[in-house]
Design an enzyme around this catalytic site. Structure first.
Site, PDB file in Angstrom:
ATOM      1  N   TYR A 156       0.846  -1.203   0.000  1.00  0.00           N
ATOM      2  CA  TYR A 156       0.000   0.000   0.000  1.00  0.00           C
ATOM      3  C   TYR A 156       0.881   1.254   0.000  1.00  0.00           C
ATOM      4  O   TYR A 156       0.662   2.184  -0.778  1.00  0.00           O
ATOM      5  CB  TYR A 156      -0.923  -0.024   1.228  1.00  0.00           C
ATOM      6  CG  TYR A 156      -1.955   1.076   1.248  1.00  0.00           C
ATOM      7  CD1 TYR A 156      -3.125   0.967   0.500  1.00  0.00           C
ATOM      8  CD2 TYR A 156      -1.771   2.218   2.012  1.00  0.00           C
ATOM      9  CE1 TYR A 156      -4.088   1.979   0.521  1.00  0.00           C
ATOM     10  CE2 TYR A 156      -2.724   3.229   2.047  1.00  0.00           C
ATOM     11  CZ  TYR A 156      -3.877   3.095   1.301  1.00  0.00           C
ATOM     12  OH  TYR A 156      -4.821   4.100   1.318  1.00  0.00           O
ATOM     13  N   LYS A 160       0.949   3.979  -2.997  1.00  0.00           N
ATOM     14  CA  LYS A 160       0.510   5.371  -2.808  1.00  0.00           C
ATOM     15  C   LYS A 160       1.688   6.341  -2.950  1.00  0.00           C
ATOM     16  O   LYS A 160       1.494   7.478  -3.412  1.00  0.00           O
ATOM     17  CB  LYS A 160      -0.185   5.528  -1.451  1.00  0.00           C
ATOM     18  CG  LYS A 160      -1.492   4.749  -1.331  1.00  0.00           C
ATOM     19  CD  LYS A 160      -2.562   5.229  -2.332  1.00  0.00           C
ATOM     20  CE  LYS A 160      -3.905   4.558  -2.091  1.00  0.00           C
ATOM     21  NZ  LYS A 160      -4.954   5.008  -3.017  1.00  0.00           N
TER      22      LYS A 160
HETATM   23  P1  NAD Z   1     -13.423   1.435   0.601  1.00  0.00           P
HETATM   24  O1  NAD Z   1     -12.841   0.083   0.795  1.00  0.00           O
HETATM   25  O2  NAD Z   1     -14.704   1.790   1.283  1.00  0.00           O
HETATM   26  O3  NAD Z   1     -13.569   1.782  -0.941  1.00  0.00           O
HETATM   27  C1  NAD Z   1     -12.696   1.274  -1.914  1.00  0.00           C
HETATM   28  C2  NAD Z   1     -13.391   1.323  -3.240  1.00  0.00           C
HETATM   29  O4  NAD Z   1     -12.535   0.756  -4.244  1.00  0.00           O
HETATM   30  C3  NAD Z   1     -14.674   0.499  -3.232  1.00  0.00           C
HETATM   31  O5  NAD Z   1     -15.637   1.192  -3.982  1.00  0.00           O
HETATM   32  C4  NAD Z   1     -14.258  -0.768  -3.943  1.00  0.00           C
HETATM   33  O6  NAD Z   1     -15.344  -1.434  -4.567  1.00  0.00           O
HETATM   34  C5  NAD Z   1     -13.279  -0.201  -4.954  1.00  0.00           C
HETATM   35  N1  NAD Z   1     -12.400  -1.237  -5.504  1.00  0.00           N
HETATM   36  C6  NAD Z   1     -11.504  -1.970  -4.826  1.00  0.00           C
HETATM   37  N2  NAD Z   1     -10.946  -2.882  -5.641  1.00  0.00           N
HETATM   38  C7  NAD Z   1     -11.499  -2.701  -6.858  1.00  0.00           C
HETATM   39  C8  NAD Z   1     -11.358  -3.344  -8.111  1.00  0.00           C
HETATM   40  N3  NAD Z   1     -10.528  -4.393  -8.285  1.00  0.00           N
HETATM   41  N4  NAD Z   1     -12.087  -2.905  -9.154  1.00  0.00           N
HETATM   42  C9  NAD Z   1     -12.963  -1.889  -8.994  1.00  0.00           C
HETATM   43  N5  NAD Z   1     -13.146  -1.242  -7.831  1.00  0.00           N
HETATM   44  C10 NAD Z   1     -12.432  -1.655  -6.779  1.00  0.00           C
HETATM   45  O7  NAD Z   1     -12.292   2.423   1.104  1.00  0.00           O
HETATM   46  P2  NAD Z   1     -12.118   4.007   0.992  1.00  0.00           P
HETATM   47  O8  NAD Z   1     -11.491   4.417   2.259  1.00  0.00           O
HETATM   48  O9  NAD Z   1     -13.364   4.664   0.556  1.00  0.00           O
HETATM   49  O10 NAD Z   1     -10.994   4.074  -0.138  1.00  0.00           O
HETATM   50  C11 NAD Z   1     -11.072   4.917  -1.266  1.00  0.00           C
HETATM   51  C12 NAD Z   1      -9.674   5.383  -1.631  1.00  0.00           C
HETATM   52  O11 NAD Z   1      -9.199   6.229  -0.589  1.00  0.00           O
HETATM   53  C13 NAD Z   1      -8.659   4.250  -1.757  1.00  0.00           C
HETATM   54  O12 NAD Z   1      -7.793   4.523  -2.841  1.00  0.00           O
HETATM   55  C14 NAD Z   1      -7.900   4.332  -0.449  1.00  0.00           C
HETATM   56  O13 NAD Z   1      -6.604   3.830  -0.560  1.00  0.00           O
HETATM   57  C15 NAD Z   1      -7.909   5.834  -0.216  1.00  0.00           C
HETATM   58  N6  NAD Z   1      -7.649   6.236   1.158  1.00  0.00           N
HETATM   59  C16 NAD Z   1      -8.517   5.967   2.169  1.00  0.00           C
HETATM   60  C17 NAD Z   1      -8.225   6.403   3.451  1.00  0.00           C
HETATM   61  C18 NAD Z   1      -9.142   6.173   4.623  1.00  0.00           C
HETATM   62  O14 NAD Z   1      -8.820   6.575   5.739  1.00  0.00           O
HETATM   63  N7  NAD Z   1     -10.289   5.577   4.449  1.00  0.00           N
HETATM   64  C19 NAD Z   1      -7.050   7.089   3.705  1.00  0.00           C
HETATM   65  C20 NAD Z   1      -6.177   7.340   2.643  1.00  0.00           C
HETATM   66  C21 NAD Z   1      -6.494   6.916   1.371  1.00  0.00           C
END
Ligand code: NAD
Length: 251
Positions: A156, A160
């Site tokens: 990860y 990123k």
């Molecule tokens: P989440 O797990 O709720 O959402 C992830 C999304 O990605 C979902 O809609 C899932 O269906 C989709 N996804 C995953 N694998 C996939 C695939 N193979 N094909 C199509 N879609 C796919 O998590 P989130 O927190 O909403 O994450 C969204 C983004 O934000 C991610 O890139 C994550 O790394 C980033 N992020 C989240 C946080 C946090 O604190 N939640 C912090 C930093 C970055």
């Protein structure tokens, strides 16, 4: 009143828009006026209802972005909604294990979704943007792990950190062609992605204690940054990663 943040008449393609940050970003872009093409592997029903309640157009394109196989179809189906003006690369996954025992499978799975598919989807969308004329906006959802090391998430952090570099490279190549490429680095938000951390009382307390704002981010906290970077108000902004983190990186 029309403002430079108005996205009326624009179409935004948002990956992983069925839940979490992607859903919140899609809703915020729609509230600012954009039609939404939601790309992902899961049901988009909840997002569709929220977008339609704003009065904007909505199209779901089902695709598993763990390989490059669906990308041309995604572009073709998205194109039925007209020009793609905004691309939000939000879909992402995380795998947790100590670095000493991290598996090749967990390395490849994360790199494929978080970095490889992001690059080739962005390349395909940018080709379309350039062919259509008029430029566009690309917003990559990065992470605090674009700046920091973290623990137990080697693929990860690599993905990123790589995404931050890729954001800067694409910004340099495309700024002169009218495409803005920027990123958003969410801090710690309440989504599926962070469920394991929030359920661990020690990690939860450590994280909360370090966030100057004193709380986890709510998905609704992310939308304003996305609307801004998608709008003409950000036309002269290229290659930045904007933290939305309750002050975490300032500490
Ligand atoms: P989440 O797990 O709720 O959402 C992830 C999304 O990605 C979902 O809609 C899932 O269906 C989709 N996804 C995953 N694998 C996939 C695939 N193979 N094909 C199509 N879609 C796919 O998590 P989130 O927190 O909403 O994450 C969204 C983004 O934000 C991610 O890139 C994550 O790394 C980033 N992020 C989240 C946080 C946090 O604190 N939640 C912090 C930093 C970055």
């Amino acid at each position: 009143m029309t403002t430079r943040f108005d996205l009326s008449g624009k179409t935004a393609l948002v990956t992983g828009a069925n839940t979490g940050l992607g859903q919140a970003i899609a809703i915020a872009l729609a509230e600012a006026g954009a039609g939404i093409v939601a790309v992902g592997r899961s049901s988009m029903d909840e997002t569709e209802a929220a977008i339609r309640s704003t009065g904007r157009s909505f199209r779901a394109v089902h695709a598993d972005l763990s390989t490059l196989e669906p990308i041309e179809r995604v572009i073709s189906e998205a194109g039925e909604s007209g020009r793609i003006d905004i691309l939000v690369n939000n879909a992402g996954i995380i795998r947790r294990a100590d670095a000493i025992e991290f598996s090749e499978g967990d390395w490849d799975a994360v790199m494929n979704v978080n970095l490889k598919s992001v690059f080739f989807l962005t390349q395909a969308v940018a080709r379309r943007m350039l062919a259509d004329g008029g430029g566009g906006k690309v917003i990559n959802i990065a992470s605090l792990l674009s700046f920091q090391g973290g623990i137990r998430i080697p693929s990860y952090t690599a993905s990123k950190s790589g995404l931050a570099g890729l954001t800067r490279l694409l910004a340099c190549e495309w700024a002169g062609k009218g495409i803005n490429v920027n990123g958003i680095a969410p801090g710690y938000f309440v989504t599926n992605n962070t469920e394991a951390l929030r359920e661990d009382p020690d990690r939860n307390a450590q994280i909360l204690g370090r966030i100057p704002a004193g709380r986890w981010g709510d998905p609704t906290d992310i939308g304003g940054a996305a609307v801004f970077l998608a709008s003409s108000a950000a036309d002269y902004i290229h290659g930045v990663i904007l933290p939305v983190d309750g002050g975490w990186l300032a500490r």
